[in-house]
Design a protein around this motif. Structure first.
Motif, PDB file in Angstrom:
ATOM      1  N   GLY A  54      -2.963   4.180   4.997  1.00  0.00           N
ATOM      2  CA  GLY A  54      -1.855   4.404   3.783  1.00  0.00           C
ATOM      3  C   GLY A  54      -2.271   4.230   2.535  1.00  0.00           C
ATOM      4  O   GLY A  54      -1.521   4.701   1.548  1.00  0.00           O
ATOM      5  N   GLY A  55      -3.590   4.379   2.076  1.00  0.00           N
ATOM      6  CA  GLY A  55      -4.142   4.194   0.686  1.00  0.00           C
ATOM      7  C   GLY A  55      -4.063   3.014  -0.098  1.00  0.00           C
ATOM      8  O   GLY A  55      -3.777   1.932   0.474  1.00  0.00           O
TER       9      GLY A  55
ATOM     10  N   HIS B 133      -4.358   6.732   9.362  1.00  0.00           N
ATOM     11  CA  HIS B 133      -5.325   5.595   8.414  1.00  0.00           C
ATOM     12  C   HIS B 133      -4.370   4.789   7.665  1.00  0.00           C
ATOM     13  O   HIS B 133      -2.894   4.892   7.720  1.00  0.00           O
TER      14      HIS B 133
ATOM     15  N   ALA C  21      -1.107  11.221   2.241  1.00  0.00           N
ATOM     16  CA  ALA C  21      -1.366  10.577   3.099  1.00  0.00           C
ATOM     17  C   ALA C  21      -2.149  11.205   4.273  1.00  0.00           C
ATOM     18  O   ALA C  21      -2.242  12.361   4.280  1.00  0.00           O
TER      19      ALA C  21
ATOM     20  N   LYS D  43       0.793  -1.243   0.133  1.00  0.00           N
ATOM     21  CA  LYS D  43      -0.154   0.012   0.003  1.00  0.00           C
ATOM     22  C   LYS D  43       1.063   1.175   0.300  1.00  0.00           C
ATOM     23  O   LYS D  43       1.933   1.433   0.699  1.00  0.00           O
ATOM     24  N   ARG D  44       0.548   2.293  -0.751  1.00  0.00           N
ATOM     25  CA  ARG D  44       1.293   3.249  -0.967  1.00  0.00           C
ATOM     26  C   ARG D  44       0.336   4.437  -0.364  1.00  0.00           C
ATOM     27  O   ARG D  44      -0.697   4.582  -0.763  1.00  0.00           O
ATOM     28  N   CYS D  45       0.970   5.558  -0.055  1.00  0.00           N
ATOM     29  CA  CYS D  45       0.443   6.739   0.317  1.00  0.00           C
ATOM     30  C   CYS D  45       0.206   7.589  -0.941  1.00  0.00           C
ATOM     31  O   CYS D  45       1.065   8.407  -1.169  1.00  0.00           O
ATOM     32  N   THR D  46      -0.611   7.133  -1.581  1.00  0.00           N
ATOM     33  CA  THR D  46      -0.715   7.917  -2.874  1.00  0.00           C
ATOM     34  C   THR D  46      -2.415   8.054  -3.363  1.00  0.00           C
ATOM     35  O   THR D  46      -3.134   7.410  -2.821  1.00  0.00           O
TER      36      THR D  46
ATOM     37  N   ASN E  96     -11.242   5.583   0.251  1.00  0.00           N
ATOM     38  CA  ASN E  96     -10.188   4.481  -0.197  1.00  0.00           C
ATOM     39  C   ASN E  96     -10.597   3.787  -1.410  1.00  0.00           C
ATOM     40  O   ASN E  96     -11.060   4.215  -2.214  1.00  0.00           O
TER      41      ASN E  96
ATOM     42  N   TYR F  35       2.509  12.391  -3.633  1.00  0.00           N
ATOM     43  CA  TYR F  35       2.567  11.793  -1.977  1.00  0.00           C
ATOM     44  C   TYR F  35       1.299  12.425  -1.195  1.00  0.00           C
ATOM     45  O   TYR F  35       1.130  13.413  -1.163  1.00  0.00           O
TER      46      TYR F  35
ATOM     47  N   GLU G  66      -1.383  14.841   4.734  1.00  0.00           N
ATOM     48  CA  GLU G  66       0.052  15.041   4.364  1.00  0.00           C
ATOM     49  C   GLU G  66       0.144  14.987   2.953  1.00  0.00           C
ATOM     50  O   GLU G  66       0.057  13.842   2.475  1.00  0.00           O
TER      51      GLU G  66
ATOM     52  N   TYR H 177      -5.645   6.205  -2.303  1.00  0.00           N
ATOM     53  CA  TYR H 177      -6.864   6.973  -2.072  1.00  0.00           C
ATOM     54  C   TYR H 177      -7.407   7.685  -3.279  1.00  0.00           C
ATOM     55  O   TYR H 177      -6.819   7.788  -4.299  1.00  0.00           O
TER      56      TYR H 177
END
Length: 162
Positions: A53-54, A51, A47, A8-11, A73, A45, A142, A56
């Protein structure tokens, strides 16, 4: 050799603008909107503290003169919705609008040196707005600097007049 499992990426994997919030834009403005969304989706990026981490999906709108950032999500389930006052952005939005009008007029008739000077001012205001957005989102969402710049383009898009 086994392929690595996707993490999972913060994206952001989707960004939409509320059609009811948008003014009808001219071709230059529509092009800027499309490029900003494409650029965000290509590299960002994003976030949500607390949560998983996406990834999203983000829906951007104006609701009662407040910026609404509806984050969901990948299953389209609500994660968080933030409402931000646009009052702190008033001056930079107004200045950015004036510089953009000058820039679009200049690219049709001005010399390359004049266009570059106007564009430097435009980029400076854009950077200032991105930092302000990051400050206003602190502790809520973020984003890196480049994502904040592109999000400001979309925020500005909600103010364009056709």
């Amino acid at each position: 050799m086994k392929a690595a499992e996707p993490t999972k990426r913060c994206t952001l994997t989707a960004v939409t603008l509320d059609e009811g919030s948008l003014g009808r834009g001219n071709p230059d403005q529509e092009h800027e909107r499309a490029i900003a969304i494409w650029d965000i989706l290509e590299r960002n990026y994003f976030a949500v503290p607390g949560h998983d981490g996406g990834p999203y999906a983000l829906h951007v709108a104006l609701v009662e003169k407040k910026l609404t950032l509806d984050v969901r999500n990948s299953g389209a389930e609500p994660v968080v919705t933030h409402f931000l006052s646009l009052t702190p952005f008033r001056r930079v939005i107004k200045d950015y609008e004036l510089v953009c009008e000058s820039y679009y007029a200049a690219i049709r008739t001005a010399s390359p040196a004049q266009i570059e000077a106007i564009d430097m001012g435009r980029r400076g205001l854009h950077d200032e707005a991105a930092e302000l957005l990051r400050e206003r989102l602190a502790g809520k969402i973020e984003v890196d600097f480049d994502t904040a710049r592109r999000l400001f383009t979309l925020i500005f898009a909600l103010h364009w007049k056709g």
